[in-house]
Scaffold this motif. Structure first.
Motif, short mmCIF file in Angstrom:
data_model
loop_
_atom_site.label_atom_id
_atom_site.label_comp_id
_atom_site.label_asym_id
_atom_site.label_seq_id
_atom_site.Cartn_x
_atom_site.Cartn_y
_atom_site.Cartn_z
N GLU A 1 -16.90 1.22 -9.14
CA GLU A 1 -16.57 1.50 -7.67
C GLU A 1 -17.75 1.09 -6.64
O GLU A 1 -17.85 0.54 -5.94
CB GLU A 1 -16.15 2.99 -7.30
CG GLU A 1 -15.48 3.37 -5.93
CD GLU A 1 -15.19 4.81 -5.76
OE1 GLU A 1 -15.28 5.13 -4.55
OE2 GLU A 1 -15.16 5.47 -6.81
N PHE A 2 -18.91 1.61 -7.39
CA PHE A 2 -20.36 1.27 -6.78
C PHE A 2 -20.73 -0.15 -6.60
O PHE A 2 -20.87 -0.96 -5.53
CB PHE A 2 -21.45 1.93 -7.35
CG PHE A 2 -22.69 1.71 -6.60
CD1 PHE A 2 -23.01 2.27 -5.29
CD2 PHE A 2 -23.52 0.73 -7.00
CE1 PHE A 2 -24.28 2.05 -4.87
CE2 PHE A 2 -25.06 0.63 -6.58
CZ PHE A 2 -24.99 1.14 -5.53
N LEU A 3 -20.08 -0.92 -7.53
CA LEU A 3 -20.46 -2.39 -7.56
C LEU A 3 -19.40 -3.12 -6.64
O LEU A 3 -19.78 -3.99 -6.15
CB LEU A 3 -20.00 -2.88 -9.00
CG LEU A 3 -21.23 -2.59 -10.28
CD1 LEU A 3 -20.64 -3.21 -11.70
CD2 LEU A 3 -22.51 -2.99 -10.00
N SER A 4 -18.31 -2.49 -6.42
CA SER A 4 -17.52 -3.19 -5.51
C SER A 4 -17.91 -3.02 -4.24
O SER A 4 -17.62 -3.85 -3.13
CB SER A 4 -15.78 -2.96 -5.85
OG SER A 4 -15.83 -1.71 -5.70
N LYS A 5 -18.63 -1.95 -3.94
CA LYS A 5 -19.03 -1.62 -2.60
C LYS A 5 -20.25 -2.24 -2.00
O LYS A 5 -20.40 -2.75 -0.93
CB LYS A 5 -19.17 -0.13 -2.47
CG LYS A 5 -17.94 0.96 -2.49
CD LYS A 5 -18.45 2.30 -2.27
CE LYS A 5 -17.05 3.27 -2.29
NZ LYS A 5 -17.49 4.56 -2.22
N VAL A 6 -21.08 -2.52 -3.11
CA VAL A 6 -22.30 -3.27 -2.60
C VAL A 6 -22.44 -4.52 -2.22
O VAL A 6 -23.07 -5.07 -1.85
CB VAL A 6 -23.45 -2.75 -3.65
CG1 VAL A 6 -23.84 -1.42 -4.06
CG2 VAL A 6 -23.14 -3.57 -4.88
N GLY A 7 -21.14 -5.28 -2.83
CA GLY A 7 -21.03 -6.62 -2.18
C GLY A 7 -20.05 -7.60 -3.33
O GLY A 7 -20.20 -7.04 -4.41
N ASN A 8 -19.68 -8.44 -2.57
CA ASN A 8 -18.75 -9.61 -3.46
C ASN A 8 -19.61 -10.26 -4.66
O ASN A 8 -18.73 -10.53 -5.57
CB ASN A 8 -18.27 -10.53 -2.63
CG ASN A 8 -17.22 -10.19 -1.46
OD1 ASN A 8 -16.48 -9.06 -1.85
ND2 ASN A 8 -17.20 -10.68 -0.41
N ASN A 9 -20.85 -10.21 -4.68
CA ASN A 9 -21.56 -10.65 -5.62
C ASN A 9 -21.30 -9.93 -7.06
O ASN A 9 -21.39 -10.57 -7.96
CB ASN A 9 -22.90 -10.86 -5.44
CG ASN A 9 -23.30 -11.71 -4.29
OD1 ASN A 9 -22.46 -12.82 -4.08
ND2 ASN A 9 -24.52 -11.71 -3.91
N LEU A 10 -20.98 -8.62 -6.97
CA LEU A 10 -20.84 -7.85 -8.14
C LEU A 10 -19.40 -7.41 -8.45
O LEU A 10 -19.36 -6.79 -9.51
CB LEU A 10 -21.89 -6.68 -8.18
CG LEU A 10 -23.21 -7.11 -7.87
CD1 LEU A 10 -24.12 -5.54 -7.88
CD2 LEU A 10 -23.71 -7.96 -8.96
N TRP B 1 -31.75 -5.83 -6.37
CA TRP B 1 -32.11 -6.95 -7.23
C TRP B 1 -30.77 -7.49 -7.93
O TRP B 1 -30.54 -8.49 -8.21
CB TRP B 1 -32.95 -6.21 -8.47
CG TRP B 1 -33.44 -7.32 -9.22
CD1 TRP B 1 -34.62 -7.89 -9.08
CD2 TRP B 1 -33.06 -7.69 -10.50
NE1 TRP B 1 -35.14 -8.72 -10.03
CE2 TRP B 1 -33.95 -8.53 -11.06
CE3 TRP B 1 -31.81 -7.46 -11.35
CZ2 TRP B 1 -33.89 -9.43 -12.44
CZ3 TRP B 1 -31.90 -8.02 -12.64
CH2 TRP B 1 -32.60 -9.04 -13.07
N GLY B 2 -29.80 -6.55 -8.06
CA GLY B 2 -28.68 -7.07 -8.99
C GLY B 2 -27.77 -7.81 -7.98
O GLY B 2 -27.29 -8.99 -8.46
N VAL B 3 -27.61 -7.56 -6.68
CA VAL B 3 -26.89 -8.41 -5.74
C VAL B 3 -27.54 -9.79 -5.46
O VAL B 3 -26.82 -10.64 -5.58
CB VAL B 3 -26.68 -7.42 -4.29
CG1 VAL B 3 -26.07 -8.68 -3.30
CG2 VAL B 3 -25.83 -6.44 -4.58
N GLN B 4 -28.85 -9.54 -5.44
CA GLN B 4 -29.52 -10.84 -4.87
C GLN B 4 -29.49 -11.88 -6.19
O GLN B 4 -29.24 -13.16 -5.99
CB GLN B 4 -31.03 -10.50 -4.74
CG GLN B 4 -31.85 -11.93 -4.74
CD GLN B 4 -33.33 -11.57 -4.75
OE1 GLN B 4 -33.76 -10.36 -4.43
NE2 GLN B 4 -34.34 -12.50 -5.03
#
Length: 530
Positions: free
Chosen positions: A241-250, A216-219
């Motif tokens: 660190e987790f935000l940076s791993k899940v995608g450029n969007n975050l 939901w957050g990335v989308q």
């Protein structure tokens, strides 16, 4: 150091107090208002009303509701933003290591004073007046005989008829037997459990939180992440660190540390170094702290945020407006005192999520904030912050930002106009809490990921919506080179027209303009003739 800001030194006159409140039609208050959407506040009509009333950040609380429910609400928010032409940021609030009573049947549970009730980690058991299943299997190892345990309705902890105090009588294997200290009825599916000053050995970012963020957050490219139950700086680092791993969007999502217990308060200094802002969750803090200490920690925490130049958000201010059209006298005073303490934003939870009057609640809180801002002693605040922030010496940009605020106050400017691309300069100006709005013009930058070209600006503008006093304007991306030049007439005219339309700029007003030109920064005073 605890802040001790005073009201204006000039005595308040009863005649001015009795005059009707007058606020500009576009800026109800400098202090920002965040609303939690859902249940009674998810239709386009209600959300549009909330935006028009002054809501600038929409909070989506993932302690309850599934992703489909929140997505439908967010789609309605997007329609409301388009209809009202109001900017609004999106905050994802994690569940975190929250201890919950599991009541799958949702049947009311009546607890009687003097009786015994057992807390069990066996979530397959049915909740009854004698047995309450919980979502944590380490409770028996964390508590001792005589410890107090509090159970309260989610987002409404502290309401006497729906909350109960327990005292640990005995620990039996994984179960904890407690004596009920007051009669109450637990109704609904979601009840939180609090044990004062007990460390809960659970990760701050749970597996469920990670799943929600990575989907939901990335989308939806969330602007803010509210990290529930932040207990130390490492919690924030791991979340980032987790935000940076899940995608450029975050990559640019700001993390707000939600302080809900004594652990977080003790480590507030280290948390502030890592977090982009702080949310003081007073519902849980009010249980974890002795009641007589709550105001003291609130003042100190807000002051530390002010010195660091990071937004401070206060929760749980007008609980009674969940059911009523007017706040209590104590609640109205509480909102005003939070503004006088220096908070940036007021976060409404149950009041807008399931309250009967979400729009009226936002409007009322905005009016209280606006009145408090009129008597806020900005001069004393400026001197205190400048003194504390100047050790060690101020950086070049902050020095000029503070000078812009001082100049604006000295010449009685109606607004400060700041041209920025990242929002940093505007936040530094807002740190000194000027008496006038900061119209922050976000200059778009053309960027590419090798596949397509995009303009920046919108993301940064929305993130300023949580900072007291900043009102963002998106510059026209079709003219980036023209807008990026030195303080030029087309760019300035955009801001002036916006200020006139809002009612803050009139003929013959003075305006202070702040802008970086190359490696230098310029502060300019403009007097309007026409």
């Amino acid at each position: 150091m605890v802040s001790n800001y005073l009201l204006l030194e000039e005595p308040l006159r009863m005649s001015s107090i009795l005059e009707p409140s007058t606020t500009p039609h576009f800026f109800p208050a400098m202090t920002k208002i965040m609303g939690t959407l859902g249940l009674n506040s998810r239709s386009v009509e209600v959300i549009s009303g909330c935006l028009n009333a002054g809501m600038s950040v929409a909070r989506f609380d993932f302690s309850w509701g599934d992703q489909n429910f929140h997505q439908e609400t967010l789609e309605n928010l997007k329609v409301s933003i388009k209809n009202t032409k109001k900017l609004c940021a999106v905050m994802l609030d994690t569940g975190g290591p929250e201890l919950l009573i599991v009541n799958k049947t949702e049947r009311p549970i009546s607890l009687s004073e003097g009786s015994l009730v057992t807390l069990t980690p066996d979530q397959d058991k049915e909740a009854t007046p004698d047995l309450l299943p919980i979502n944590f299997n380490g409770l028996s190892k964390a508590v001792r005989k005589g410890d107090d345990i509090f159970i309260g309705q989610y987002l409404f902890t502290g309401r006497e008829t729906t909350s109960v105090w327990l005292e640990v009588s005995e620990v039996k294997d994984e179960n904890v037997v407690c004596m009920i200290k007051n009669s109450a009825t637990l109704s609904g599916a979601l009840y939180t459990l609090h044990i004062s000053r007990i460390h809960i050995d659970l990760p701050t970012l749970t597996n469920k939180d990670k799943e929600v963020i990575s989907t939901w957050g990335v989308q939806n490219k969330i602007d803010f992440l509210s990290l529930s139950y932040t207990r130390c700086a490492d919690d924030v680092r791991q979340a980032r660190e987790f935000l940076s791993k899940v995608g450029n969007n975050l990559n640019r999502t700001q993390i707000f540390a939600k302080i809900e217990n004594v652990e977080g308060l003790i480590r507030l200094d280290e948390i502030l170094e890592e977090a982009d802002g702080v949310i003081l969750a007073r519902g849980n803090l009010g249980i974890d702290l002795p009641p007589e200490k709550v105001f003291l920690y609130q003042k100190e925490a807000i002051y530390k945020c002010n010195v660091a130049g990071k937004p401070a958000v206060i929760t749980r201010v007008v609980d009674s407006m969940t059911d009523n059209l007017r706040p209590t006298r104590a609640e109205a005073t509480d909102v005003a005192n939070a503004v006088l303490d220096g908070c940036d934003a007021i976060l409404l939870g149950a009041e807008t999520l399931r309250g009967s009057n979400p729009v009226e609640t936002i409007s009322t809180v905005g009016k209280i904030c606006a009145e408090a801002e009129k008597v806020y002693n900005h001069d004393l605040y400026f001197k205190k912050i400048f003194k504390d922030a100047a050790e060690p010496p101020l950086a070049h940009l902050e020095s000029l930002a503070s000078s812009a605020v001082r100049a604006a106050i000295k010449v009685s400017a109606s607004v400060i106009i700041c041209f920025t691309s990242s929002g940093r300069a505007a936040r530094l100006i807002a740190k000194y809490k000027p008496t006038m709005p900061v119209l922050s013009v976000f200059i778009p930058k053309l960027k590419t990921n090798q596949l397509r070209w995009t303009f920046s600006g919108g993301f940064e503008a929305r993130q300023s919506l949580i900072v007291r006093g900043i009102f963002p304007i998106l510059a026209d991306p079709r003219k980036p080179l023209e807008l990026m030049s030195a303080i030029n007439e087309p760019a300035l005219r955009v801001a002036l027209d916006y200020g006139r339309a809002s009612g803050f700029i009139k003929q013959h007003d003075r305006v202070v303009v702040f802008q970086k030109v190359g490696d230098a920064s310029v502060v300019k005073i403009v007097e309007l003739e026409d």
